[in-house]
Design a protein around this motif. Sequence first.
Motif, mmCIF file in Angstrom:
data_model
loop_
_atom_site.group_PDB
_atom_site.id
_atom_site.type_symbol
_atom_site.label_atom_id
_atom_site.label_comp_id
_atom_site.label_asym_id
_atom_site.label_seq_id
_atom_site.Cartn_x
_atom_site.Cartn_y
_atom_site.Cartn_z
ATOM 1 N N CYS A 1 0.860 -1.181 0.000
ATOM 2 C CA CYS A 1 0.000 0.000 0.000
ATOM 3 C C CYS A 1 0.898 1.234 0.000
ATOM 4 O O CYS A 1 2.056 1.175 0.378
ATOM 5 N N GLN A 2 0.340 2.325 -0.444
ATOM 6 C CA GLN A 2 1.100 3.573 -0.504
ATOM 7 C C GLN A 2 0.563 4.552 0.531
ATOM 8 O O GLN A 2 -0.633 4.579 0.806
ATOM 9 N N PHE A 3 1.477 5.324 1.104
ATOM 10 C CA PHE A 3 1.068 6.423 1.972
ATOM 11 C C PHE A 3 2.183 7.455 1.983
ATOM 12 O O PHE A 3 3.337 7.159 1.690
ATOM 13 N N LYS A 4 1.817 8.664 2.302
ATOM 14 C CA LYS A 4 2.803 9.745 2.348
ATOM 15 C C LYS A 4 3.348 9.872 3.759
ATOM 16 O O LYS A 4 2.649 9.640 4.735
ATOM 17 N N VAL A 5 4.602 10.247 3.829
ATOM 18 C CA VAL A 5 5.234 10.457 5.128
ATOM 19 C C VAL A 5 6.135 11.693 5.021
ATOM 20 O O VAL A 5 6.756 11.927 3.993
ATOM 21 N N ARG A 6 6.168 12.472 6.056
ATOM 22 C CA ARG A 6 7.035 13.652 6.084
ATOM 23 C C ARG A 6 8.278 13.323 6.903
ATOM 24 O O ARG A 6 8.187 12.800 8.011
ATOM 25 N N LEU A 7 9.425 13.624 6.336
ATOM 26 C CA LEU A 7 10.704 13.420 7.016
ATOM 27 C C LEU A 7 11.497 14.717 6.962
ATOM 28 O O LEU A 7 11.399 15.468 5.991
ATOM 29 N N LYS B 1 15.989 12.110 5.437
ATOM 30 C CA LYS B 1 15.730 11.558 4.105
ATOM 31 C C LYS B 1 17.040 11.381 3.341
ATOM 32 O O LYS B 1 17.265 10.354 2.700
ATOM 33 N N ASP B 2 17.906 12.381 3.405
ATOM 34 C CA ASP B 2 19.201 12.300 2.725
ATOM 35 C C ASP B 2 20.023 11.126 3.250
ATOM 36 O O ASP B 2 20.647 10.391 2.482
ATOM 37 N N TRP B 3 20.021 10.958 4.578
ATOM 38 C CA TRP B 3 20.779 9.857 5.189
ATOM 39 C C TRP B 3 20.219 8.503 4.750
ATOM 40 O O TRP B 3 20.981 7.604 4.389
ATOM 41 N N LEU B 4 18.894 8.365 4.781
ATOM 42 C CA LEU B 4 18.278 7.108 4.345
ATOM 43 C C LEU B 4 18.601 6.819 2.884
ATOM 44 O O LEU B 4 18.893 5.686 2.517
#
Length: 55
Positions: free
Chosen positions: A9-15, A20-23
């Motif tokens: 499933c898809q969902f939005k997440v705020r980081l 985000k850069d590290w991931l």
Amino acid sequence: MTESKPEACQFKVRLQQPLKDWLQQQASVAKRSLTAEIELRLEESRTRQEKGQPQ
């Protein structure tokens, strides 16, 4: 018989951008997509929690 994967499933997440850069960097080093990296880390965290190990 082959085992099928659960439906995704898809969902939005705020980081925060640094996270985000590290991931993304970790995913690149491991030759995984960002999605695969996040999913792997969440599964590992869930496994540790279910075994009663510290996060």
